[in-house]
Write a protein that holds these residues in place. Structure first.
Motif, PDB file in Angstrom:
ATOM      1  N   SER A  45      30.966  25.904  65.152  1.00 33.31           N
ATOM      2  CA  SER A  45      30.748  25.982  63.448  1.00 33.31           C
ATOM      3  C   SER A  45      31.634  25.094  62.916  1.00 33.31           C
ATOM      4  O   SER A  45      31.049  24.300  62.207  1.00 33.31           O
ATOM      5  N   GLY A  46      32.989  25.097  63.213  1.00 34.41           N
ATOM      6  CA  GLY A  46      33.835  24.253  62.774  1.00 34.41           C
ATOM      7  C   GLY A  46      33.841  22.941  62.999  1.00 34.41           C
ATOM      8  O   GLY A  46      33.891  22.059  62.082  1.00 34.41           O
ATOM      9  N   THR A  47      33.461  22.758  64.335  1.00 35.41           N
ATOM     10  CA  THR A  47      33.430  21.173  64.654  1.00 35.41           C
ATOM     11  C   THR A  47      32.174  20.703  63.925  1.00 35.41           C
ATOM     12  O   THR A  47      32.242  19.738  63.604  1.00 35.41           O
ATOM     13  N   ALA A  48      31.110  21.342  63.912  1.00 35.54           N
ATOM     14  CA  ALA A  48      29.885  20.924  63.201  1.00 35.54           C
ATOM     15  C   ALA A  48      30.164  20.554  61.832  1.00 35.54           C
ATOM     16  O   ALA A  48      29.609  19.745  61.222  1.00 35.54           O
ATOM     17  N   ASP A  49      31.022  21.551  61.053  1.00 36.94           N
ATOM     18  CA  ASP A  49      31.207  21.073  59.662  1.00 36.94           C
ATOM     19  C   ASP A  49      32.371  19.798  59.481  1.00 36.94           C
ATOM     20  O   ASP A  49      32.023  19.137  58.768  1.00 36.94           O
ATOM     21  N   PHE A  50      33.035  19.704  60.287  1.00 35.79           N
ATOM     22  CA  PHE A  50      33.990  18.550  60.222  1.00 35.79           C
ATOM     23  C   PHE A  50      33.308  17.361  60.695  1.00 35.79           C
ATOM     24  O   PHE A  50      33.368  16.089  60.207  1.00 35.79           O
ATOM     25  N   THR A  51      32.208  17.433  61.673  1.00 29.68           N
ATOM     26  CA  THR A  51      31.421  16.143  62.127  1.00 29.68           C
ATOM     27  C   THR A  51      30.536  15.839  61.065  1.00 29.68           C
ATOM     28  O   THR A  51      30.044  14.585  60.758  1.00 29.68           O
ATOM     29  N   LEU A  52      29.793  17.011  60.451  1.00 31.84           N
ATOM     30  CA  LEU A  52      29.121  16.726  59.058  1.00 31.84           C
ATOM     31  C   LEU A  52      29.512  16.034  58.115  1.00 31.84           C
ATOM     32  O   LEU A  52      29.230  15.047  57.541  1.00 31.84           O
ATOM     33  N   GLY A  53      31.005  16.280  57.955  1.00 36.07           N
ATOM     34  CA  GLY A  53      31.773  15.700  56.943  1.00 36.07           C
ATOM     35  C   GLY A  53      31.809  14.068  57.219  1.00 36.07           C
ATOM     36  O   GLY A  53      31.824  13.475  56.196  1.00 36.07           O
ATOM     37  N   LYS A  54      32.153  13.968  58.150  1.00 34.55           N
ATOM     38  CA  LYS A  54      32.198  12.378  58.902  1.00 34.55           C
ATOM     39  C   LYS A  54      30.826  11.804  58.554  1.00 34.55           C
ATOM     40  O   LYS A  54      30.990  10.608  57.821  1.00 34.55           O
ATOM     41  N   GLY A  55      29.765  12.427  58.916  1.00 29.00           N
ATOM     42  CA  GLY A  55      28.566  11.649  58.752  1.00 29.00           C
ATOM     43  C   GLY A  55      28.201  11.529  57.129  1.00 29.00           C
ATOM     44  O   GLY A  55      27.673  10.404  56.802  1.00 29.00           O
ATOM     45  N   VAL A  56      28.690  12.591  56.495  1.00 25.42           N
ATOM     46  CA  VAL A  56      28.107  12.583  54.938  1.00 25.42           C
ATOM     47  C   VAL A  56      29.327  11.231  54.422  1.00 25.42           C
ATOM     48  O   VAL A  56      28.628  10.526  53.512  1.00 25.42           O
ATOM     49  N   GLN A  57      30.544  11.206  54.826  1.00 28.79           N
ATOM     50  CA  GLN A  57      31.389  10.006  54.493  1.00 28.79           C
ATOM     51  C   GLN A  57      30.645   8.662  54.762  1.00 28.79           C
ATOM     52  O   GLN A  57      30.859   7.793  54.191  1.00 28.79           O
ATOM     53  N   GLN A  58      30.213   8.667  55.935  1.00 33.33           N
ATOM     54  CA  GLN A  58      29.531   7.434  56.551  1.00 33.33           C
ATOM     55  C   GLN A  58      28.322   7.194  55.590  1.00 33.33           C
ATOM     56  O   GLN A  58      27.963   6.074  55.434  1.00 33.33           O
ATOM     57  N   ALA A  68      24.704  11.799  50.127  1.00 32.91           N
ATOM     58  CA  ALA A  68      25.723  12.118  50.554  1.00 32.91           C
ATOM     59  C   ALA A  68      26.117  13.282  49.721  1.00 32.91           C
ATOM     60  O   ALA A  68      26.668  14.346  49.976  1.00 32.91           O
ATOM     61  N   ASP A  69      26.061  13.127  48.127  1.00 36.34           N
ATOM     62  CA  ASP A  69      26.247  14.364  47.211  1.00 36.34           C
ATOM     63  C   ASP A  69      25.650  15.418  47.585  1.00 36.34           C
ATOM     64  O   ASP A  69      26.340  16.513  47.401  1.00 36.34           O
ATOM     65  N   ARG A  70      24.237  15.379  47.997  1.00 35.11           N
ATOM     66  CA  ARG A  70      23.709  16.816  48.276  1.00 35.11           C
ATOM     67  C   ARG A  70      24.280  17.447  49.418  1.00 35.11           C
ATOM     68  O   ARG A  70      24.474  18.477  49.302  1.00 35.11           O
ATOM     69  N   PHE A  71      24.321  16.668  50.367  1.00 36.97           N
ATOM     70  CA  PHE A  71      25.005  17.228  51.568  1.00 36.97           C
ATOM     71  C   PHE A  71      26.338  17.882  51.307  1.00 36.97           C
ATOM     72  O   PHE A  71      26.846  19.025  51.464  1.00 36.97           O
ATOM     73  N   GLU A  72      27.257  17.358  50.632  1.00 36.43           N
ATOM     74  CA  GLU A  72      28.592  17.566  50.319  1.00 36.43           C
ATOM     75  C   GLU A  72      28.615  19.066  49.593  1.00 36.43           C
ATOM     76  O   GLU A  72      29.394  19.899  49.697  1.00 36.43           O
ATOM     77  N   LYS A  73      27.773  18.721  48.343  1.00 40.91           N
ATOM     78  CA  LYS A  73      27.710  20.183  47.620  1.00 40.91           C
ATOM     79  C   LYS A  73      26.989  21.307  48.069  1.00 40.91           C
ATOM     80  O   LYS A  73      27.242  22.345  47.853  1.00 40.91           O
ATOM     81  N   GLU A  74      25.905  21.073  49.086  1.00 38.93           N
ATOM     82  CA  GLU A  74      24.929  21.972  49.544  1.00 38.93           C
ATOM     83  C   GLU A  74      25.316  22.802  51.056  1.00 38.93           C
ATOM     84  O   GLU A  74      25.133  23.937  51.290  1.00 38.93           O
ATOM     85  N   LEU A  75      25.958  21.827  51.601  1.00 41.32           N
ATOM     86  CA  LEU A  75      26.469  22.204  53.158  1.00 41.32           C
ATOM     87  C   LEU A  75      27.771  22.061  53.686  1.00 41.32           C
ATOM     88  O   LEU A  75      28.246  23.175  54.436  1.00 41.32           O
ATOM     89  N   VAL A  76      28.412  21.125  53.473  1.00 34.48           N
ATOM     90  CA  VAL A  76      29.738  20.905  53.809  1.00 34.48           C
ATOM     91  C   VAL A  76      30.677  21.985  53.122  1.00 34.48           C
ATOM     92  O   VAL A  76      30.672  22.406  52.084  1.00 34.48           O
ATOM     93  N   GLY A  77      31.350  22.824  54.159  1.00 35.42           N
ATOM     94  CA  GLY A  77      32.079  24.046  53.718  1.00 35.42           C
ATOM     95  C   GLY A  77      31.443  25.113  53.339  1.00 35.42           C
ATOM     96  O   GLY A  77      31.899  26.116  52.753  1.00 35.42           O
ATOM     97  N   ARG A  78      30.030  25.216  53.546  1.00 30.31           N
ATOM     98  CA  ARG A  78      29.297  26.280  53.017  1.00 30.31           C
ATOM     99  C   ARG A  78      29.609  27.751  54.032  1.00 30.31           C
ATOM    100  O   ARG A  78      29.878  27.426  55.442  1.00 30.31           O
TER     101      ARG A  78
END
Length: 142
Positions: A45-58, A68-78
């Motif tokens: 789960s931690g790996t997924a969150d950090f990899t998701l963050g990388k994808g959102v940045q990309q 990217a804003d939607r992912f960041e606000k709704e899912l990253v760090g949830r």
């Protein structure tokens, strides 16, 4: 040579007691495996969150700011469960169910068989091994 004293039942301990402790030990082994899977869940789960963050940045770098804003606000760090990240789930499991199980299993062994472990398995080994045959020794040659 047979099993060492730590793997020989104390005098007066009956078969049903040894079998019961064997089942409790087997259940604890299953709990240990479940705990390992829980830690795997935690790590993945931690790996997924950090990899998701990388994808959102990309996505952001590629000009897809709204998505990217939607992912960041709704899912990253949830939280993965209400109010909890996975470390909190692991801690609750370790401090509650797991520690109680380990404690009660130890109490049972201390109370019934002088703390000895794996008596059921040690007796099973004695029944199944071929005595006086290489590779079938009761214990290491120390």
């Amino acid at each position: 040579m047979g099993p060492d004293d730590e793997h020989t039942r104390p005098d007066g301990v009956d078969d049903l007691t040894v079998e019961a402790l064997g089942n409790i030990s087997e259940a604890l082994e299953a709990v240990e495996i479940a705990r390992g899977h829980l830690y795997t869940f935690h790590r993945l789960s931690g790996t997924a969150d950090f990899t998701l963050g990388k994808g959102v940045q990309q996505l952001r770098e590629a000009g897809h700011d709204e998505l990217a804003d939607r992912f960041e606000k709704e899912l990253v760090g949830r939280n993965v469960l209400e109010g909890r990240w996975t470390f909190q789930i692991v801690e609750e499991y370790d401090d509650g169910y797991y520690s109680l199980f380990k404690s009660l299993e130890q109490v049972a062994r201390d109370t019934l068989v002088e703390g000895r472990r794996h008596l059921y398995e040690a007796e099973l080994k004695e029944d199944r091994r071929t005595h006086d045959r290489p590779g079938h020794e009761a214990r290491p040659d120390v």
